[in-house]
Design an enzyme around this catalytic site. Structure first.
Site, PDB file in Angstrom:
ATOM      1  N   TYR A   1       0.808  -1.161  -0.142  1.00  0.00           N
ATOM      2  CA  TYR A   1       0.097   0.012   0.033  1.00  0.00           C
ATOM      3  C   TYR A   1       0.889   1.391   0.092  1.00  0.00           C
ATOM      4  O   TYR A   1       1.496   1.693   0.847  1.00  0.00           O
ATOM      5  CB  TYR A   1      -0.859   0.181   1.239  1.00  0.00           C
ATOM      6  CG  TYR A   1      -1.773   1.196   1.209  1.00  0.00           C
ATOM      7  CD1 TYR A   1      -2.627   1.654   0.118  1.00  0.00           C
ATOM      8  CD2 TYR A   1      -2.070   1.679   2.691  1.00  0.00           C
ATOM      9  CE1 TYR A   1      -3.153   3.036   0.261  1.00  0.00           C
ATOM     10  CE2 TYR A   1      -2.751   2.904   2.723  1.00  0.00           C
ATOM     11  CZ  TYR A   1      -3.534   3.582   1.583  1.00  0.00           C
ATOM     12  OH  TYR A   1      -4.142   4.553   1.623  1.00  0.00           O
TER      13      TYR A   1
ATOM     14  N   HIS B   1     -12.390   1.372  -4.132  1.00  0.00           N
ATOM     15  CA  HIS B   1     -11.492   0.496  -4.898  1.00  0.00           C
ATOM     16  C   HIS B   1     -12.168  -0.500  -5.361  1.00  0.00           C
ATOM     17  O   HIS B   1     -13.132  -1.285  -4.690  1.00  0.00           O
ATOM     18  CB  HIS B   1     -10.153   0.156  -4.570  1.00  0.00           C
ATOM     19  CG  HIS B   1      -9.138   1.439  -4.138  1.00  0.00           C
ATOM     20  ND1 HIS B   1      -7.916   1.826  -4.793  1.00  0.00           N
ATOM     21  CD2 HIS B   1      -9.120   2.476  -3.281  1.00  0.00           C
ATOM     22  CE1 HIS B   1      -7.512   2.667  -4.349  1.00  0.00           C
ATOM     23  NE2 HIS B   1      -8.332   2.986  -3.485  1.00  0.00           N
TER      24      HIS B   1
ATOM     25  N   ASP C   1      -2.042  -1.279  -4.018  1.00  0.00           N
ATOM     26  CA  ASP C   1      -2.745   0.269  -4.242  1.00  0.00           C
ATOM     27  C   ASP C   1      -1.214   0.737  -4.450  1.00  0.00           C
ATOM     28  O   ASP C   1      -0.646   1.263  -3.469  1.00  0.00           O
ATOM     29  CB  ASP C   1      -3.695   0.707  -3.203  1.00  0.00           C
ATOM     30  CG  ASP C   1      -3.665   2.233  -3.605  1.00  0.00           C
ATOM     31  OD1 ASP C   1      -3.219   2.580  -4.492  1.00  0.00           O
ATOM     32  OD2 ASP C   1      -4.605   2.876  -2.848  1.00  0.00           O
TER      33      ASP C   1
END
Length: 262
Positions: free
Chosen positions: A105, A253, A155
């Site tokens: 992340y 998302h 991500d």
């Protein structure tokens, strides 16, 4: 082998929106999460036949990553090995016999690129981390291993090219589409990694994985592709499918997936 990644933007909230069912329907060999936003003991999930591995941020209710696997990894790492970057629970790396699986992340550069220096330091350290794993160099605290390829997902908080977001002109220079962030992503790919979605869908437009909660962005598909599966170039020929599951709701998302012939 089916691999899935999803920024859930708060796992406790998504757990109330059918996460267990979504998880079961994917039937992934490895399922990675980002932005879990919780601490140890704050959630109980019933995910039979999966081992679970968590990285937590020191700050409560912030960041966090997790990996669920049908197979027990050979070892699991929870940090890059850089003290100032390892307080936010942003990575889980699992070693399997065939490859390293890295869930990430990436820090957001924030409005007006207020955190761009931290972001640049992260991108450099993360690239070095993945290259070291690929060469069999494991950070302190891990066990030495033979060289093996890397599969990374998560991500990455950057849309790489104009095709990867709905409104590139108006977003140029903003967080997630700055020259600095895009350049670092290019450096990562140039270091020997392949963007699996673009490998199989080089010209597909309107393929996004994140939409703002404002302005009916998801309804209008005014999104960004910032969630990726990357693989060491040597694995590129073994990629059989790379998908974006925009029909799965619960977060801002959607999940992305990869199928590998290994």
């Amino acid at each position: 082998m089916r691999l899935v990644s999803w920024n859930v933007n708060g796992l406790r909230a998504v757990a109330k929106k059918g996460f267990d069912q979504i998880f079961a329907e994917f039937d992934a060999d490895v399922f990675a999460l980002q932005e879990t936003k919780l601490q140890e003991g704050q959630i109980q999930l019933e995910l039979p036949d999966h081992c679970d591995y968590w990285s937590y941020a020191e700050r409560k209710g912030y960041s966090g990553t997790a990996v669920f696997s049908k197979r027990e990894p050979l070892q699991v790492l929870h940090a890059l090995g850089v003290d100032e970057l390892d307080t936010e629970g942003r990575v889980v790396a699992c070693e399997f016999p065939e490859f390293w699986f890295v869930d990430v992340y990436t820090p957001n550069a924030q409005d007006k690129l207020a955190r761009i220096d931290h972001r640049m330091a992260w991108d450099d350290a993360f690239r070095a981390f993945c290259l070291n794993l690929q060469e069999g160099r494991v950070p302190q605290g891990g066990q030495a291993t033979l060289p093996k390829p890397v599969v990374m997902c998560g991500d990455f908080n950057v849309a790489h090219h104009e095709i990867d977001l709905k409104n590139p002109s108006s977003n140029r220079g903003n967080a997630g589409f700055s020259d600095e962030e895009r350049g670092k992503f290019t450096e990562l790919l140039d270091a020997g990694f392949t963007d699996t979605f673009r490998l199989l869908h080089p010209d597909e437009v309107g393929a996004y994985s994140w939409w703002s909660y404002r302005f009916n962005a998801r309804k209008n598909n005014a999104g960004w592709r910032i969630d990726y599966f990357l693989v060491s170039d040597q694995l590129a020929s073994q990629v059989s499918a790379a998908r974006i599951h925009a029909d799965v709701f619960g977060s801002d998302h959607c999940p992305v997936s990869l199928e590998l012939n290994v």
